[in-house]
Write an enzyme that holds these catalytic residues in place. Structure first.
Site, PDB file in Angstrom:
ATOM      1  N   SER A  68       0.811  -1.215   0.000  1.00 53.44           N
ATOM      2  CA  SER A  68       0.000   0.000   0.000  1.00 53.44           C
ATOM      3  C   SER A  68       0.847   1.270   0.000  1.00 53.44           C
ATOM      4  CB  SER A  68      -0.934   0.014   1.217  1.00 53.44           C
ATOM      5  OG  SER A  68      -1.886  -1.003   1.112  1.00 53.44           O
ATOM      6  N   HIS A 108      -1.400   5.589   8.671  1.00 58.05           N
ATOM      7  CA  HIS A 108      -1.218   4.343   7.932  1.00 58.05           C
ATOM      8  C   HIS A 108      -0.722   4.637   6.525  1.00 58.05           C
ATOM      9  CE1 HIS A 108      -2.321   0.109   6.805  1.00 58.05           C
ATOM     10  NE2 HIS A 108      -1.978  -0.075   8.069  1.00 58.05           N
ATOM     11  N   THR A 126      -1.483   4.411   3.239  1.00 57.40           N
ATOM     12  CA  THR A 126      -2.127   5.183   2.173  1.00 57.40           C
ATOM     13  C   THR A 126      -2.309   6.650   2.528  1.00 57.40           C
ATOM     14  OG1 THR A 126      -3.225   3.200   1.341  1.00 57.40           O
ATOM     15  CG2 THR A 126      -4.110   5.322   0.618  1.00 57.40           C
ATOM     16  N   ASP A 181      -8.868  -4.099   2.408  1.00 53.76           N
ATOM     17  CA  ASP A 181      -7.590  -4.799   2.370  1.00 53.76           C
ATOM     18  C   ASP A 181      -7.450  -5.786   3.526  1.00 53.76           C
ATOM     19  OD1 ASP A 181      -4.680  -5.042   1.578  1.00 53.76           O
ATOM     20  OD2 ASP A 181      -4.410  -4.136   3.552  1.00 53.76           O
ATOM     21  N   ASN A 198     -11.444 -13.169   5.051  1.00 58.99           N
ATOM     22  CA  ASN A 198     -12.740 -13.068   5.716  1.00 58.99           C
ATOM     23  C   ASN A 198     -13.705 -12.363   4.765  1.00 58.99           C
ATOM     24  OD1 ASN A 198     -14.961 -12.200   7.305  1.00 58.99           O
ATOM     25  ND2 ASN A 198     -13.718 -12.200   9.154  1.00 58.99           N
TER      26      ASN A 198
END
Length: 375
Positions: free
Chosen positions: A84, A135, A137, A259, A266
């Site tokens: 990412s 994070h 991004t 993501d 899941n």
């Protein structure tokens, strides 16, 4: 007489040629220049993740509203399969770089981001994410770090950034730090008003110079654990805040946890997150259609999980297994990322520029081409 006729003929042909060229140039399609840009990133979403909204979301997905669609190749400078950080840096800075890089080139030098370029043009800027705001991004749009894991350093970069608005999680990186610095106090000293309790309505923040929402210690809760409409509401609030006083703006809004559903293999987690992201697309498009001067771009940094909308596996009475083509049973092929091409959807002035197949860092250059912010 013959010589005169030849001369007249040549002159006539020359005049006709000039006239024809003029008409052709005049009739060439000219890209319209958008005032605002909203870039929506569905982290980890490939075509199958997007396709799931057509099967598992009530109502018609907002993806159907796009007419101009392209594809991007997502490989980083050193790896076929991107992460990412590298993927977002391609969008934010227009370069291919190594995995884990935040706003730096392959040689580790800082590269000017689209947020920094926009600010030079008096364009207001904001980032929204359902992860921590530090994070990979969101960080790639305002920070410069050698590694995405340096989230305390990335939080400090926020204090020196050109951002006017941000919303997401990650409070701990500003308050519970190894260096004991109170980064919230530094932000407030740099004209930010910080809210750590919840999104508000626009009227209560309209007079603020800059606005930041840090609403979770780490990432925001999942949709399955009650995050609600945070992504759509924060995107809408960013639009209202940044467009006040008729200002032009750039917003990056990320559905971060699609993501994570892919990494966890899941399906219900992933699908709930992509459905939420589709709602945010609807919010952006509603504004763009009313405004008429806003370019909306929807894409992803990469695909995660090798997600497939396969036929559901069922068993016969004798215990043998078969594929039931009347029902979908989502499957995964990996717990990591994949190198599949990623769709790009565009709406509004300049959206035609995003048709075709191209490298992911071209998103940056295409935005600057249509907005002319780099001029």
């Amino acid at each position: 007489m013959k010589l005169k006729k030849i001369v007249f003929t040549l002159i006539a042909l020359g005049l006709f040629s000039c006239k024809t060229t003029s008409v052709l140039v005049k009739n060439e399609p000219q890209l319209k220049t958008p005032k605002n840009v909203i870039l929506l990133i569905s982290d980890g979403a490939g075509l199958s993740q997007i396709s799931s909204t057509f099967y598992f979301k009530e109502g018609t997905p907002n993806y159907t509203q796009f007419k101009n669609i392209g594809l991007i190749k997502t490989s980083s400078s050193r790896e076929d399969v991107t992460d990412s950080a590298s993927g977002a840096t391609a969008f934010s800075c227009g370069i291919k770089t190594y995995n884990a890089a935040i706003g730096v080139a392959d040689d580790s030098t800082a590269v000017k981001s689209i947020v920094e370029i926009a600010a030079l043009n008096n364009i207001k800027t904001g980032v929204v994410a359902t992860s921590s705001i530090t994070h990979a991004t969101p960080a790639s749009f305002y920070a410069h770090a050698l590694n995405r894991g340096l989230e305390e350093e990335i939080a400090m970069d926020m204090t020196e950034s050109d951002l006017d608005f941000f919303a997401g999680g990650g409070l701990n990186y500003f308050t519970k730090r190894k260096d004991k610095k109170d980064v919230l106090a530094i932000l407030k000293g740099n004209q930010f008003t910080i809210n750590t309790t919840g999104l508000t309505d626009f009227s209560s923040i309209a007079s603020n110079r800059k606005m930041g929402f840090l609403l979770a210690d780490e990432a925001m809760p999942t949709m399955e654990k009650g995050r609600g409409n945070f992504l759509s509401a924060a995107t809408d609030l960013a639009i209202q805040f940044l467009s006040k006083d008729n200002s032009a703006f750039f917003i990056m809004s990320e559905g971060s946890q699609i993501d994570w559903g892919g990494h966890a293999n899941n399906a219900s987690y992933l699908i709930s997150e992509i459905n939420d992201f589709d709602d945010a697309i609807g919010t952006a498009l509603a504004f763009a259609k009313k405004d008429g001067n806003t370019l909306v771009i929807v894409t992803s940094d990469h695909e995660t999980g090798g997600f497939t909308l396969a036929a559901k596996k069922n068993k016969r009475e004798d215990g043998s297994e078969y594929s039931d083509y009347t029902e979908i049973g989502p499957t995964f092929s990996t717990g990591g990322h994949s190198a599949t091409l990623i769709p790009v959807f565009a709406y509004g002035p300049g959206s035609e520029e995003f048709i075709g197949i191209y490298e992911n860092n071209e998103i940056f250059h295409k935005i600057l081409k249509v907005t002319k912010w780099n001029q």
